[in-house]
Design a protein around this motif. Structure first.
Motif, PDB file in Angstrom:
ATOM      1  N   MET A   1      33.012  19.104   4.549  1.00 61.03           N
ATOM      2  CA  MET A   1      33.912  17.881   4.733  1.00 61.03           C
ATOM      3  C   MET A   1      33.285  16.746   3.729  1.00 61.03           C
ATOM      4  O   MET A   1      32.443  16.937   2.804  1.00 61.03           O
ATOM      5  N   GLY A   2      34.196  15.874   3.623  1.00 59.28           N
ATOM      6  CA  GLY A   2      33.958  14.822   2.398  1.00 59.28           C
ATOM      7  C   GLY A   2      33.115  13.843   3.026  1.00 59.28           C
ATOM      8  O   GLY A   2      32.660  13.849   4.273  1.00 59.28           O
ATOM      9  N   ILE A   3      32.833  12.735   2.206  1.00 54.39           N
ATOM     10  CA  ILE A   3      31.938  11.674   2.621  1.00 54.39           C
ATOM     11  C   ILE A   3      32.720  10.904   3.469  1.00 54.39           C
ATOM     12  O   ILE A   3      33.983  10.151   3.069  1.00 54.39           O
ATOM     13  N   SER A   4      32.243  10.571   4.665  1.00 59.92           N
ATOM     14  CA  SER A   4      32.896   9.608   5.550  1.00 59.92           C
ATOM     15  C   SER A   4      32.844   8.131   5.035  1.00 59.92           C
ATOM     16  O   SER A   4      31.899   7.828   4.300  1.00 59.92           O
ATOM     17  N   GLY A   5      33.883   7.294   5.235  1.00 60.89           N
ATOM     18  CA  GLY A   5      33.923   5.918   4.939  1.00 60.89           C
ATOM     19  C   GLY A   5      35.061   5.074   5.327  1.00 60.89           C
ATOM     20  O   GLY A   5      35.657   5.677   6.229  1.00 60.89           O
ATOM     21  N   VAL A   6      35.152   3.994   4.956  1.00 52.98           N
ATOM     22  CA  VAL A   6      36.307   3.221   5.540  1.00 52.98           C
ATOM     23  C   VAL A   6      37.572   3.967   5.227  1.00 52.98           C
ATOM     24  O   VAL A   6      37.736   4.225   4.025  1.00 52.98           O
ATOM     25  N   GLY A   7      38.751   3.992   6.155  1.00 54.63           N
ATOM     26  CA  GLY A   7      39.720   4.810   6.006  1.00 54.63           C
ATOM     27  C   GLY A   7      39.645   6.143   6.127  1.00 54.63           C
ATOM     28  O   GLY A   7      40.874   6.786   6.300  1.00 54.63           O
ATOM     29  N   SER A   8      38.653   6.662   6.437  1.00 53.22           N
ATOM     30  CA  SER A   8      38.422   8.401   6.769  1.00 53.22           C
ATOM     31  C   SER A   8      39.142   8.451   8.192  1.00 53.22           C
ATOM     32  O   SER A   8      39.042   7.709   9.119  1.00 53.22           O
ATOM     33  N   VAL A   9      39.913   9.777   8.246  1.00 54.19           N
ATOM     34  CA  VAL A   9      40.452  10.109   9.386  1.00 54.19           C
ATOM     35  C   VAL A   9      40.177  11.396   9.750  1.00 54.19           C
ATOM     36  O   VAL A   9      40.319  12.245   8.837  1.00 54.19           O
ATOM     37  N   ASN A  10      39.615  11.734  10.942  1.00 53.00           N
ATOM     38  CA  ASN A  10      38.793  13.213  10.964  1.00 53.00           C
ATOM     39  C   ASN A  10      39.310  13.460  12.492  1.00 53.00           C
ATOM     40  O   ASN A  10      39.119  12.811  13.536  1.00 53.00           O
ATOM     41  N   SER A  11      39.709  14.952  12.606  1.00 53.50           N
ATOM     42  CA  SER A  11      40.039  15.533  13.976  1.00 53.50           C
ATOM     43  C   SER A  11      39.330  16.562  14.146  1.00 53.50           C
ATOM     44  O   SER A  11      38.940  17.659  13.408  1.00 53.50           O
ATOM     45  N   GLY A  19      30.874  20.730  26.355  1.00 60.69           N
ATOM     46  CA  GLY A  19      30.796  19.263  25.529  1.00 60.69           C
ATOM     47  C   GLY A  19      30.450  19.651  24.065  1.00 60.69           C
ATOM     48  O   GLY A  19      29.483  18.838  23.446  1.00 60.69           O
ATOM     49  N   LYS A  20      30.921  20.669  23.314  1.00 65.12           N
ATOM     50  CA  LYS A  20      30.969  21.108  22.037  1.00 65.12           C
ATOM     51  C   LYS A  20      32.080  20.454  21.183  1.00 65.12           C
ATOM     52  O   LYS A  20      33.056  20.590  21.716  1.00 65.12           O
ATOM     53  N   LEU A  21      31.858  20.443  20.120  1.00 63.58           N
ATOM     54  CA  LEU A  21      32.748  20.135  18.995  1.00 63.58           C
ATOM     55  C   LEU A  21      32.981  20.944  18.177  1.00 63.58           C
ATOM     56  O   LEU A  21      31.974  21.639  17.465  1.00 63.58           O
ATOM     57  N   LEU A  27      36.307  26.581  10.751  1.00 64.39           N
ATOM     58  CA  LEU A  27      35.381  26.621   9.587  1.00 64.39           C
ATOM     59  C   LEU A  27      34.196  25.983   9.879  1.00 64.39           C
ATOM     60  O   LEU A  27      33.970  24.923  10.611  1.00 64.39           O
ATOM     61  N   ARG A  28      33.163  26.003   9.191  1.00 63.62           N
ATOM     62  CA  ARG A  28      31.795  25.463   9.271  1.00 63.62           C
ATOM     63  C   ARG A  28      31.889  24.010   8.934  1.00 63.62           C
ATOM     64  O   ARG A  28      32.641  23.464   7.829  1.00 63.62           O
ATOM     65  N   ASP A  29      31.321  23.019   9.879  1.00 61.52           N
ATOM     66  CA  ASP A  29      31.399  21.706   9.365  1.00 61.52           C
ATOM     67  C   ASP A  29      30.065  20.989   9.880  1.00 61.52           C
ATOM     68  O   ASP A  29      29.580  21.256  10.981  1.00 61.52           O
ATOM     69  N   GLU A  30      29.502  20.179   8.811  1.00 64.90           N
ATOM     70  CA  GLU A  30      28.358  19.464   9.095  1.00 64.90           C
ATOM     71  C   GLU A  30      28.398  18.363  10.378  1.00 64.90           C
ATOM     72  O   GLU A  30      27.078  18.131  11.023  1.00 64.90           O
TER      73      GLU A  30
END
Length: 275
Positions: A1-11, A19-21, A27-30
């Motif tokens: 995953m990239g660094i989250s910030g203003v403009g980030s869109v994540n699905s 109750g899990k994401l 794939l693995r995602d932090e």
């Protein structure tokens, strides 16, 4: 995953039963691990405040879905236990959440103001910033008012804008009601100048008596309050009978609020490991 910030869109895929994401590609995602409490945020150098806000927002949204029926129209068409949750960081303080492509929930984070900033917008006794008023500019629909302006309306009262107040001078015999109205006008004018100077909280000029007075006053000086107009340094509009700053939803002067947002954004970008 990239660094989250203003403009980030994540699905992500959320399982209503467990109750899990999880990620859409498996794939693995932090962030997914962080949401599922399989990873402590302090153990990661990529997760930051925006991720913390996203996790909190999704948890709150799920809670509202279960307890208050949020997104019921989407869930009624659900086949199986999984939904797709998308988060969009519209700006530093606003995160919009969608379920299966339909926007259903928005989180607006509160920012903190310094004592000095609160001292500015919470009072009306500061010296006015506009010391060389230029009057009404019809091209820009702008009224510049401040120190040195004198207004007299032929009702026995004159109002002089001094360094930090509006002085009332009486040169006639008025009634108690006339004097009360003069005081309301002076308060409204002082609040309007401070508001235009970006020094006052907008609620200070919402008085039921003085606000109609200010609107009539502006109209008499040529200001078209049916459309956007400018008072000193502030773009204004009339909403629900009140003079408000255009685009401002927080009430605090935008020049002060923006500084607070910038501080908040820098803090949000800090990795959770450094908090």
């Amino acid at each position: 995953m990239g660094i989250s910030g203003v403009g980030s869109v994540n699905s992500y895929i959320y399982n209503m039963k467990t109750g899990k994401l999880s990620t859409k590609d498996g794939l693995r995602d932090e962030f997914a691990e962080y949401f599922n409490d399989d990873l402590d945020g302090r153990d990661s150098h990529s997760l930051n405040g925006f991720d913390q806000q996203r996790k909190s927002g999704i948890k709150k949204m799920v809670s509202l879905m279960e307890e208050m029926g949020l997104g019921k129209n989407v869930l009624d068409t659900l086949q199986g236990d999984e939904i797709e949750i998308t988060s969009e960081m519209a700006d530093a303080t606003t995160c919009i959440f969608s379920i299966n492509g339909e926007k259903v929930f928005t989180v607006n984070a509160a920012v903190s103001y310094t004592p000095e900033e609160i001292n500015v917008f919470g009072r009306l006794d500061h010296p006015y910033k506009t010391t060389h008023p230029t009057g009404y500019d019809p091209v820009r629909n702008r009224l510049s008012i401040g120190v040195g302006n004198v207004f007299s309306f032929g009702n026995g009262y004159k109002f002089t804008v001094e360094r930090d107040r509006v002085r009332i001078d009486s040169y006639g015999k008025g009634t108690a009601e006339d004097y009360q109205n003069a005081g309301s006008f002076a308060f409204g004018l002082s609040a309007l100048i401070s508001f235009g100077d970006q020094q006052a909280f907008s609620a200070l000029h919402r008085a039921a008596v003085s606000t109609p007075m200010m609107l009539e006053f502006l109209n008499e000086l040529g200001v078209d309050t049916s459309r956007e107009f400018i008072i000193n340094d502030t773009r204004c509009e009339v909403r629900h009978g009140r003079i408000e700053e255009v685009g401002n939803k927080v009430g605090v002067p935008s020049s002060i609020h923006q500084k607070a947002v910038e501080r908040y954004e820098k803090w949000m970008y800090l990795p959770l490991s450094k908090r």
